[in-house]
Design a protein around this motif. Structure first.
Motif, PDB file in Angstrom:
ATOM      1  N   ILE A 121       0.887  -1.155   0.034  1.00 51.49           N
ATOM      2  CA  ILE A 121      -0.089   0.042   0.121  1.00 51.49           C
ATOM      3  C   ILE A 121       0.953   1.229   0.052  1.00 51.49           C
ATOM      4  O   ILE A 121       0.709   2.210  -0.823  1.00 51.49           O
ATOM      5  N   VAL A 122       1.889   1.230   0.797  1.00 51.77           N
ATOM      6  CA  VAL A 122       2.678   2.381   0.726  1.00 51.77           C
ATOM      7  C   VAL A 122       3.617   2.609  -0.421  1.00 51.77           C
ATOM      8  O   VAL A 122       3.659   3.777  -1.138  1.00 51.77           O
ATOM      9  N   ILE A 123       3.967   1.617  -1.385  1.00 51.76           N
ATOM     10  CA  ILE A 123       4.514   1.665  -2.528  1.00 51.76           C
ATOM     11  C   ILE A 123       3.631   2.194  -3.609  1.00 51.76           C
ATOM     12  O   ILE A 123       4.047   2.979  -4.259  1.00 51.76           O
ATOM     13  N   ILE A 124       2.215   1.547  -3.444  1.00 52.56           N
ATOM     14  CA  ILE A 124       1.472   2.114  -4.433  1.00 52.56           C
ATOM     15  C   ILE A 124       0.961   3.673  -4.246  1.00 52.56           C
ATOM     16  O   ILE A 124       0.989   4.474  -4.817  1.00 52.56           O
ATOM     17  N   CYS A 157       3.677  10.626  -7.023  1.00 54.91           N
ATOM     18  CA  CYS A 157       4.700  10.964  -8.183  1.00 54.91           C
ATOM     19  C   CYS A 157       4.008  11.120  -9.498  1.00 54.91           C
ATOM     20  O   CYS A 157       4.276  11.883 -10.197  1.00 54.91           O
ATOM     21  N   LEU A 158       2.996  10.145  -9.910  1.00 54.67           N
ATOM     22  CA  LEU A 158       2.174  10.476 -11.043  1.00 54.67           C
ATOM     23  C   LEU A 158       1.570  11.743 -11.050  1.00 54.67           C
ATOM     24  O   LEU A 158       1.557  12.493 -12.023  1.00 54.67           O
ATOM     25  N   LYS A 159       0.772  12.045 -10.106  1.00 53.95           N
ATOM     26  CA  LYS A 159      -0.035  13.226  -9.701  1.00 53.95           C
ATOM     27  C   LYS A 159       0.742  14.383  -9.964  1.00 53.95           C
ATOM     28  O   LYS A 159       0.613  15.506 -10.468  1.00 53.95           O
ATOM     29  N   ARG A 160       2.058  14.354  -9.362  1.00 52.19           N
ATOM     30  CA  ARG A 160       3.044  15.481  -9.348  1.00 52.19           C
ATOM     31  C   ARG A 160       3.494  15.738 -10.805  1.00 52.19           C
ATOM     32  O   ARG A 160       3.589  16.801 -11.213  1.00 52.19           O
ATOM     33  N   PHE A 161       3.741  14.585 -11.503  1.00 52.95           N
ATOM     34  CA  PHE A 161       4.155  14.582 -12.965  1.00 52.95           C
ATOM     35  C   PHE A 161       3.230  15.175 -13.878  1.00 52.95           C
ATOM     36  O   PHE A 161       3.241  16.362 -14.753  1.00 52.95           O
ATOM     37  N   LEU A 162       1.690  15.089 -13.860  1.00 55.55           N
ATOM     38  CA  LEU A 162       0.640  15.505 -14.534  1.00 55.55           C
ATOM     39  C   LEU A 162       0.562  16.925 -14.234  1.00 55.55           C
ATOM     40  O   LEU A 162      -0.029  17.730 -15.030  1.00 55.55           O
ATOM     41  N   ARG A 163       0.648  17.207 -12.786  1.00 52.90           N
ATOM     42  CA  ARG A 163       0.595  18.583 -12.698  1.00 52.90           C
ATOM     43  C   ARG A 163       1.522  19.588 -13.170  1.00 52.90           C
ATOM     44  O   ARG A 163       1.237  20.794 -13.954  1.00 52.90           O
ATOM     45  N   ASN A 164       2.829  19.211 -13.185  1.00 55.75           N
ATOM     46  CA  ASN A 164       3.702  19.959 -13.919  1.00 55.75           C
ATOM     47  C   ASN A 164       3.495  20.045 -15.137  1.00 55.75           C
ATOM     48  O   ASN A 164       3.637  21.093 -16.083  1.00 55.75           O
ATOM     49  N   ARG A 165       3.092  18.979 -15.913  1.00 52.28           N
ATOM     50  CA  ARG A 165       2.812  19.106 -17.352  1.00 52.28           C
ATOM     51  C   ARG A 165       1.855  19.844 -17.833  1.00 52.28           C
ATOM     52  O   ARG A 165       1.653  20.748 -18.711  1.00 52.28           O
TER      53      ARG A 165
END
Length: 334
Positions: free
Chosen positions: A218-221, A227-235
């Motif tokens: 659960i922690v890894i997910i 990290c995915l949300k942060r990448f999409l926000r920056n994009r």
């Protein structure tokens, strides 16, 4: 050779220890009408109806099992577990006293009441689940069979216990019974649970390991989603366009060089641009034989030389002050 001898001794010790851990077995049809006392040195015993594959017809056998005291402070009792039962008949409608049947009494005689939790007469192939406790230190077994047809019989496990405080050499079952620690990890379930006492401990450890593994997943997910949300926000903030700077392209040398002018990137002739000749400084028209003859040129205006003389630069102003064609204006072809 010394190492081999040590290994053999170790194997023998493990093998003998494993044999010693197995509860001793007794046969009821060989002890009819007697009392079997479980010594305090025995952590538990196995009781089978017979040593043969089938019990006999017309049996009427009674056996009392009594436990020695295993605690100086608390009364000793007996814990009964059914390992297997296969007695001719069916317990769906109840076992008849005229058929093959087993009775278990809570005391030292057949006049005592039945053990709490057991039917008054057992037959069929469904062994009772769990452990059944005596109120005192004795259990009495009575088995009867009719004159035709037999089956395998039964296999029981009987263990002395007390319900006080367990000592360091004892094991406490989940039901609160204190039994000898020697019963642990002997592949027999003296406590009446679904697994051996050792397997219960292993199962708890396995469950704890599964819980830890699930938490780690659960922690890894969660970290991956963050990290995915942060990448999409920056994009999204950059308009969805990935900006990059093109790498500078290398500048290629000119493919053609005017005759009579030395190339700017070298001081001598270059193979491919000039014919092979003597090494000179600058460019000079080489002797005949280095250039092929100029091709015949047709068209307008006709020219006798592939390189015509240059014309003078045009004069400023209009009309021109002087004649721009000192050699005469070109005429149209005839």
């Amino acid at each position: 050779m010394a190492k081999i001898a040590i290994c053999l001794k170790l194997f023998c010790v493990i093998w003998i220890t494993g044999i010693a851990a197995v509860p001793p077995k007794y046969y009821m049809d060989q002890r009819c009408g007697s009392t079997l006392t479980i010594d305090s040195s025995l952590p538990s015993i196995r009781l089978d109806l017979t040593r043969y594959s089938k019990y006999s017809n017309k049996m009427h056998c009674t056996l009392t099992v009594k436990a020695s005291n295993i605690s100086a402070k608390y009364p000793t009792r007996l814990l009964l577990v059914f390992r297997e039962i296969d007695i001719k008949g069916s317990d769906f409608f109840g076992c008849s006293s005229n058929d093959d049947v087993l009775y278990v009494y809570d005391g030292n005689s057949s006049s005592a009441p039945s053990v709490k939790g057991l039917n008054n007469g057992l037959c069929g192939e469904r062994e009772p689940r769990g452990g059944f406790m005596s109120s005192g230190d004795s259990l009495t077994f009575n088995f009867r069979s009719d004159w035709f047809g037999t089956d395998d019989g039964f296999k029981l496990l009987i263990t002395p216990f007390h319900t006080g405080s367990c000592s360091g050499s004892e094991y406490r079952c989940t039901g609160g019974q204190c039994i000898s620690g020697s019963n642990k990890c002997d592949t027999y379930r003296q406590c009446g649970e679904s697994l051996d006492e050792c397997e219960v401990t292993r199962t708890m450890s396995w469950i704890a390991g599964v819980v830890v593994g699930v938490v780690l997943i659960i922690v890894i997910i969660g970290v991956g989603i963050f990290c995915l949300k942060r990448f999409l926000r920056n994009r999204h903030s950059s308009g969805g366009v990935v900006k990059y700077t093109a790498a500078p392209q290398p500048t290629s040398p000119p493919m053609y060089q005017q005759p009579g002018v030395a190339p700017p990137y070298q001081s001598g002739p270059t193979p491919g641009y000039y014919p092979t000749g003597p090494d000179t400084t600058g460019y000079q028209q080489p002797a005949g034989g280095f250039y092929p003859p100029p091709p015949e040129t047709k068209g307008y205006p006709p020219q006798d030389n592939v390189y015509p003389p240059p014309y003078p630069p045009p004069q400023q102003g209009y009309p021109p002050a002087t004649n721009p064609y000192p050699y005469g204006a070109p005429t149209a072809p005839q």
